[in-house]
Motif scaffolding. Structure first.
Motif, PDB file in Angstrom:
ATOM      1  N   GLY A   1      40.226  54.100  40.085  1.00 56.25           N
ATOM      2  CA  GLY A   1      39.343  54.754  41.032  1.00 56.25           C
ATOM      3  C   GLY A   1      37.888  54.393  40.837  1.00 56.25           C
ATOM      4  N   ASP A   2      37.557  53.771  39.709  1.00 58.38           N
ATOM      5  CA  ASP A   2      36.205  53.270  39.468  1.00 58.38           C
ATOM      6  C   ASP A   2      36.068  51.923  40.176  1.00 58.38           C
ATOM      7  N   ILE A   3      35.023  51.746  40.972  1.00 58.01           N
ATOM      8  CA  ILE A   3      34.930  50.543  41.801  1.00 58.01           C
ATOM      9  C   ILE A   3      34.863  49.259  40.977  1.00 58.01           C
ATOM     10  N   ILE A   4      34.231  49.336  39.804  1.00 58.00           N
ATOM     11  CA  ILE A   4      34.110  48.144  38.970  1.00 58.00           C
ATOM     12  C   ILE A   4      35.448  47.826  38.306  1.00 58.00           C
TER      13      ILE A   4
ATOM     14  N   ASP B   1      38.379  48.732  39.252  1.00 61.29           N
ATOM     15  CA  ASP B   1      39.359  48.349  40.267  1.00 61.29           C
ATOM     16  C   ASP B   1      39.120  46.944  40.783  1.00 61.29           C
ATOM     17  N   ALA B   2      37.858  46.513  40.816  1.00 65.60           N
ATOM     18  CA  ALA B   2      37.569  45.144  41.225  1.00 65.60           C
ATOM     19  C   ALA B   2      38.109  44.145  40.208  1.00 65.60           C
ATOM     20  N   LEU B   3      37.995  44.471  38.913  1.00 68.19           N
ATOM     21  CA  LEU B   3      38.550  43.614  37.866  1.00 68.19           C
ATOM     22  C   LEU B   3      40.073  43.565  37.977  1.00 68.19           C
ATOM     23  N   TYR B   4      40.677  44.719  38.165  1.00 65.53           N
ATOM     24  CA  TYR B   4      42.134  44.780  38.326  1.00 65.53           C
ATOM     25  C   TYR B   4      42.576  43.912  39.513  1.00 65.53           C
ATOM     26  N   ALA B   5      41.889  44.043  40.651  1.00 66.51           N
ATOM     27  CA  ALA B   5      42.266  43.302  41.853  1.00 66.51           C
ATOM     28  C   ALA B   5      42.062  41.801  41.669  1.00 66.51           C
ATOM     29  N   ARG B   6      40.988  41.409  40.964  1.00 72.02           N
ATOM     30  CA  ARG B   6      40.742  39.986  40.718  1.00 72.02           C
ATOM     31  C   ARG B   6      41.932  39.347  40.023  1.00 72.02           C
ATOM     32  N   ASN B   7      42.375  39.952  38.952  1.00 73.20           N
ATOM     33  CA  ASN B   7      43.477  39.375  38.185  1.00 73.20           C
ATOM     34  C   ASN B   7      44.782  39.357  38.957  1.00 73.20           C
ATOM     35  N   ARG B   8      45.045  40.432  39.718  1.00 72.19           N
ATOM     36  CA  ARG B   8      46.305  40.461  40.451  1.00 72.19           C
ATOM     37  C   ARG B   8      46.337  39.391  41.544  1.00 72.19           C
ATOM     38  N   ARG B   9      45.191  39.110  42.165  1.00 71.51           N
ATOM     39  CA  ARG B   9      45.138  38.042  43.182  1.00 71.51           C
ATOM     40  C   ARG B   9      45.479  36.693  42.557  1.00 71.51           C
TER      41      ARG B   9
ATOM     42  N   GLY C   1      35.593  45.013  22.852  1.00 68.09           N
ATOM     43  CA  GLY C   1      34.373  45.452  23.525  1.00 68.09           C
ATOM     44  C   GLY C   1      34.027  44.700  24.790  1.00 68.09           C
ATOM     45  N   THR C   2      34.662  43.559  25.037  1.00 75.13           N
ATOM     46  CA  THR C   2      34.375  42.810  26.271  1.00 75.13           C
ATOM     47  C   THR C   2      35.607  42.707  27.168  1.00 75.13           C
ATOM     48  N   MET C   3      36.496  43.660  27.039  1.00 74.96           N
ATOM     49  CA  MET C   3      37.655  43.686  27.931  1.00 74.96           C
ATOM     50  C   MET C   3      37.252  43.892  29.385  1.00 74.96           C
ATOM     51  N   TYR C   4      36.046  44.422  29.597  1.00 78.51           N
ATOM     52  CA  TYR C   4      35.579  44.618  30.977  1.00 78.51           C
ATOM     53  C   TYR C   4      35.428  43.296  31.735  1.00 78.51           C
ATOM     54  N   GLU C   5      35.454  42.173  31.006  1.00 77.21           N
ATOM     55  CA  GLU C   5      35.412  40.864  31.656  1.00 77.21           C
ATOM     56  C   GLU C   5      36.808  40.287  31.901  1.00 77.21           C
ATOM     57  N   ILE C   6      37.790  40.765  31.160  1.00 75.12           N
ATOM     58  CA  ILE C   6      39.071  40.074  31.072  1.00 75.12           C
ATOM     59  C   ILE C   6      40.185  40.737  31.874  1.00 75.12           C
ATOM     60  N   ASP C   7      40.423  42.039  31.664  1.00 77.56           N
ATOM     61  CA  ASP C   7      41.584  42.634  32.316  1.00 77.56           C
ATOM     62  C   ASP C   7      41.460  44.151  32.377  1.00 77.56           C
TER      63      ASP C   7
ATOM     64  N   THR D   1      29.504  29.096  30.576  1.00 73.88           N
ATOM     65  CA  THR D   1      29.465  30.468  31.059  1.00 73.88           C
ATOM     66  C   THR D   1      29.564  30.479  32.576  1.00 73.88           C
ATOM     67  N   GLY D   2      30.429  31.345  33.081  1.00 73.96           N
ATOM     68  CA  GLY D   2      30.588  31.503  34.525  1.00 73.96           C
ATOM     69  C   GLY D   2      30.571  32.970  34.898  1.00 73.96           C
ATOM     70  N   ASP D   3      30.823  33.254  36.169  1.00 75.55           N
ATOM     71  CA  ASP D   3      30.699  34.624  36.645  1.00 75.55           C
ATOM     72  C   ASP D   3      31.800  35.547  36.152  1.00 75.55           C
ATOM     73  N   MET D   4      32.884  35.014  35.560  1.00 80.36           N
ATOM     74  CA  MET D   4      33.827  35.921  34.914  1.00 80.36           C
ATOM     75  C   MET D   4      33.201  36.554  33.674  1.00 80.36           C
ATOM     76  N   CYS D   5      32.142  35.937  33.165  1.00 77.67           N
ATOM     77  CA  CYS D   5      31.406  36.479  32.015  1.00 77.67           C
ATOM     78  C   CYS D   5      30.375  37.479  32.536  1.00 77.67           C
ATOM     79  N   VAL D   6      30.837  38.639  32.930  1.00 75.11           N
ATOM     80  CA  VAL D   6      29.973  39.655  33.520  1.00 75.11           C
ATOM     81  C   VAL D   6      28.901  40.114  32.530  1.00 75.11           C
ATOM     82  N   SER D   7      29.126  39.844  31.257  1.00 74.05           N
ATOM     83  CA  SER D   7      28.118  40.194  30.255  1.00 74.05           C
ATOM     84  C   SER D   7      26.789  39.526  30.527  1.00 74.05           C
ATOM     85  N   THR D   8      26.783  38.375  31.200  1.00 76.01           N
ATOM     86  CA  THR D   8      25.507  37.727  31.503  1.00 76.01           C
ATOM     87  C   THR D   8      24.685  38.543  32.487  1.00 76.01           C
ATOM     88  N   LEU D   9      25.353  39.356  33.297  1.00 73.06           N
ATOM     89  CA  LEU D   9      24.648  40.301  34.170  1.00 73.06           C
ATOM     90  C   LEU D   9      24.276  41.560  33.406  1.00 73.06           C
TER      91      LEU D   9
END
Length: 494
Positions: A88-91, A93-101, A76-82, A191-199
């Protein structure tokens, strides 16, 4: 050529890591564009979120030889990890790009280790069992905060303050929560900003702007918030008498219109944060002490009971999901819920709405505050990790890149631009996020004898008997805190 405004994602892709911020004129220069002209970004014209992409980090360049960096998480919290691929979804795709960088920079492969169970306790138990068995199954864990206390007291994690590349004073770490989880010179869950659940799980007051016009509120409510006059008393005053029997059946139900609707569980936990009522603070030696038993807390329970139960304008159903659907359907002027609903349930809402901060206790309170639902993620590096350097460095990079691109994508590209429906909402969300408040008790909810849930339980049962309820829990809570401190001391060398 000169760039004025540009999104955080585009900045991140256009500007090289070597970009430097020039002093005095608030511009940043980078590499040449296709025409050979130097890219100059006028940061004075960028939002705070967009400026993040220009920030440099001081991490060393390391090559980990293609090693897996394994993160224990829930499905349920994969949206923070990978994210496995661009969608095509901006969110996403941003997660995908973060990890690839990160993978490209450090020559690693980010690999989620997924617990399929839906509850946080199962995940925590699996993490504990893995660490106790020393099976080296992951390099970092991301677990629900309210279930994670036993991982700290059982000595499962290394001390973040001893890690070689983690600086919890940096803006990509959420200092307001991490310092609350500190005892002496140790922080084991952070907790840091990779923990998007805090938002996503931060609570706000959702306001039906379309219906608010019927009550002449749109011209005043934002001014009152800016002036510091948005208090619990004012909230009660506005909502208590707003009621219309819409369906004409003579029965108060979810088909009518109300000033306020809410569930009677987790959003009640937020009022202690909003009113700046700590449950546990630290003394001059950095040791936790129980401080919730005050006259202010007693009065706060009375006022929240008044909001929930005294006026005809409040409707508090037993079904926890009903208030969200009522607000979406235009049957309530206000509701209190977490920001995830701006991305989901309210996405196709017909009426315009704004997201406001929780009310203050009184006008003397310095700022508006709020809390997050207690299943946001906290991070821990297991004591069994075989490569501390990699665990520390990649975790720091995950939080840096989330701060620079992923968090702004949620906050600005999605929440502020796509889903926030009026200009004032952007300002209000800024106020809301600046006032996030946290408490030591949240991490140790399962051990400090129900203290974190006292206000919830009292108001849900229409009770104001705080003093007697506290007295029944105080002895066990003090003993639990004593045991937590001992665990920190016993684990001091990790």
């Amino acid at each position: 050529m000169k760039l004025t405004r540009i999104t955080a994602l585009l900045l991140a892709s256009l500007l090289l890591a070597s970009c430097s911020t020039a002093g005095g004129n608030e511009t940043a220069t980078g590499s040449a564009d296709a025409s050979g002209d130097e890219l100059i970004v006028d940061t004075a014209e960028l939002s705070e979120m967009e400026k993040r992409a220009l920030m440099e980090d001081d991490l060393p360049e390391k090559d980990f030889g293609g090693a897996d960096f394994r993160i224990s998480t829930k499905r349920g919290t994969m949206y923070e990890i990978d994210e496995e691929e661009e969608t095509g979804d901006i969110i996403e795709d941003a997660l995908y790009a973060r990890n690839r960088r990160i993978e490209e920079r450090f020559n690693v492969k980010i690999v989620p280790v997924i617990t399929e169970a839906g509850d946080g306790t199962t995940h925590v138990n699996e993490v504990r069992q893995s660490i106790m068995a020393a099976d080296d199954a992951f390099d970092l864990s991301a677990t629900y905060v309210f279930t994670s206390g036993p991982l700290v007291t059982d000595g499962c994690f290394l001390n973040w303050l001893n890690m070689p590349y983690n600086d919890l004073s940096k803006p990509w770490w959420i200092g307001g929560v991490n310092e609350k989880f500190r005892v002496g010179d140790a922080i084991y869950a952070a907790t840091g900003d990779m923990c998007v659940s805090t938002l996503k799980l931060t609570y706000g007051v959702f306001y039906n702007r379309t219906r608010g016009a019927d009550y002449d509120l749109n011209d005043t409510i934002y001014d009152e918030i800016r002036a510091g006059k948005w208090t619990i008393d004012r909230f009660i005053e506005i909502t208590r008498d707003i009621y219309t029997d819409v369906n004409g059946d003579g029965t108060r139900d979810g088909g009518d219109f109300y000033g306020f609707t809410a569930e009677k569980a987790t959003n009640l936990d937020v009022y202690t944060f909003a009113f700046d009522i700590p449950m546990v603070t630290t003394d001059e030696d950095g040791m936790p002490e129980l401080v919730i038993n005050t006259p202010k807390t007693i009065e706060a329970v009375e006022k929240v009971n008044k909001l929930y139960w005294d006026g005809t304008g409040s409707y508090i159903p037993d079904d926890y999901s009903e208030p969200i659907h009522m607000f979406r359907n235009g049957n309530a002027l206000f509701t209190t819920t977490y920001l995830t609903n701006a991305f989901s349930t309210f996405r196709d809402m017909t009426d315009d709405y704004s997201i406001l901060p929780y009310p203050k206790w009184d006008e003397a309170q310095e700022k508006y505050m709020t809390g997050a639902m207690d299943n946001y993620s906290v991070l821990g590096i297991p004591v069994t990790v075989t490569d501390v350097e990699m665990a520390s460095l990649i975790t720091e990079s995950l939080n840096i890149e989330s701060y620079k691109t992923l968090f702004p994508t949620y906050y600005e590209q999605a929440l502020q631009s796509k889903y926030a429906r009026d200009a004032e909402s952007i300002e209000m969300i800024d106020i809301l996020m600046a006032g996030r408040n946290f408490d030591f008790c949240t991490l140790f909810s399962s051990t400090i004898s129900g203290i974190p849930f006292m206000v919830r339980e009292l108001v849900a049962s229409k009770s104001t008997a705080f003093a007697s309820k506290y007295q029944s829990k105080e002895k066990a809570a003090l003993k639990a805190i004593e045991q937590i401190v001992k665990a920190y001391e016993d684990n001091a060398d990790t």
